[in-house]
Scaffold this motif. Structure first.
Motif, PDB file in Angstrom:
ATOM      1  N   LEU A 117      38.117  35.757  42.189  1.00 47.82           N
ATOM      2  CA  LEU A 117      39.330  36.562  42.273  1.00 47.82           C
ATOM      3  C   LEU A 117      39.952  36.934  40.820  1.00 47.82           C
ATOM      4  O   LEU A 117      40.282  37.833  40.391  1.00 47.82           O
ATOM      5  CB  LEU A 117      40.436  35.374  42.982  1.00 47.82           C
ATOM      6  N   LEU A 118      39.569  36.028  39.703  1.00 46.51           N
ATOM      7  CA  LEU A 118      39.847  36.320  38.421  1.00 46.51           C
ATOM      8  C   LEU A 118      39.330  37.626  37.820  1.00 46.51           C
ATOM      9  O   LEU A 118      39.858  38.436  37.235  1.00 46.51           O
ATOM     10  CB  LEU A 118      39.541  35.190  37.369  1.00 46.51           C
ATOM     11  N   ALA A 119      37.986  38.032  38.227  1.00 48.85           N
ATOM     12  CA  ALA A 119      37.488  39.174  38.099  1.00 48.85           C
ATOM     13  C   ALA A 119      38.126  40.652  38.595  1.00 48.85           C
ATOM     14  O   ALA A 119      38.244  41.455  38.239  1.00 48.85           O
ATOM     15  CB  ALA A 119      36.167  39.150  38.843  1.00 48.85           C
ATOM     16  N   ARG A 120      39.141  40.130  39.511  1.00 47.97           N
ATOM     17  CA  ARG A 120      39.856  41.174  40.197  1.00 47.97           C
ATOM     18  C   ARG A 120      41.270  41.404  39.441  1.00 47.97           C
ATOM     19  O   ARG A 120      42.106  42.001  39.549  1.00 47.97           O
ATOM     20  CB  ARG A 120      40.420  40.961  41.597  1.00 47.97           C
ATOM     21  N   LYS A 121      41.549  40.700  38.084  1.00 45.34           N
ATOM     22  CA  LYS A 121      42.700  40.712  37.366  1.00 45.34           C
ATOM     23  C   LYS A 121      43.879  40.577  37.683  1.00 45.34           C
ATOM     24  O   LYS A 121      44.726  41.273  37.562  1.00 45.34           O
ATOM     25  CB  LYS A 121      42.401  42.133  36.644  1.00 45.34           C
ATOM     26  N   PRO A 122      44.226  39.128  38.351  1.00 50.86           N
ATOM     27  CA  PRO A 122      45.521  39.035  38.809  1.00 50.86           C
ATOM     28  C   PRO A 122      46.256  38.904  37.625  1.00 50.86           C
ATOM     29  O   PRO A 122      45.836  38.442  36.665  1.00 50.86           O
ATOM     30  CB  PRO A 122      45.400  37.982  39.759  1.00 50.86           C
TER      31      PRO A 122
END
Ligand code: IMP
Ligand code: MG
Length: 181
Positions: A117-122
């Motif tokens: 999920l961090l790779a999706r830039k929240p």
């Protein structure tokens, strides 16, 4: 009778205690997201009842989405291998995302989900789990809110299952060993 299930060795956390703690978590989480509109990400299926109660304990506006990852199936030990079975409906870039989990055991599931999920830039990524079994942790995961720390016993109820059963029990109970032994 749900309140006296023959496969339950003992009740670990009763329904009233669960509700009281969920209200506390709701207040703490609402304060942390004041002025924001977080996206609650429920990890299917074990967290659905916790999610449904937690949502109603929040005073901030929020959206929800769901994700499914591989679980143990009929086994009670984590393999450390995680697979995405259902992904989120929408991108999370720029969103304040709160992962809502039922239980952290080895930590493998959350560790994997977190990096994915961090790779999706929240804008931010936080974690709330209803239960944690610290004695079983194999990998470190930063958890923001924990409902209850519990001993190393296999638990069911309030959404948690063994082989898809017992999710409807209103409490967290310890499964009798003969059921999976
Ligand atoms: P982890 O990857 O080992 O942390 O496993 C987390 C997942 O395993 C949870 O989301 C649950 O689906 C499942 N799990 C772990 N312990 C239990 C338990 O005691 N009862 C029911 N499910 C469990
Ligand atoms: Mg789960």
């Amino acid at each position: 009778m749900k309140h006296n299930h023959p496969d339950v060795a003992k009740i670990l956390i009763d329904a009233d205690t669960l509700q009281a703690r969920v209200q506390e978590l709701g207040a703490a989480i609402s304060a942390a997201y004041a002025g924001k509109e977080p996206l609650l990400l429920s990890v299917l299926k074990g967290s659905i009842i916790f999610m449904a109660d937690l949502m109603r304990a929040l005073t901030v506006p929020h959206a929800i989405d769901f994700m499914a990852v591989s679980s143990y199936g009929a086994a009670t030990e984590s393999s450390g291998v995680v697979r995405i079975l259902k992904d989120l409906d929408k991108p999370i870039e720029g969103r304040d995302v709160l992962i809502v989990e039922d239980i952290i055991d080895s930590g493998h599931t959350l560790k994997y989900l977190r990096s994915l999920l961090l790779a999706r830039k929240p804008a931010s990524l936080r974690i709330v789990t209803l239960l944690s079994k610290p004695a079983r942790r194999e990998v470190d995961v930063p958890v923001d809110w924990v409902g209850f720390e519990i001993p190393d016993e296999f638990v069911i109820g309030y959404g948690l299952d063994y082989d898809e059963r017992y999710r409807d029990l209103p409490y967290i109970g310890v499964l009798k060993a003969h059921v999976y032994g």
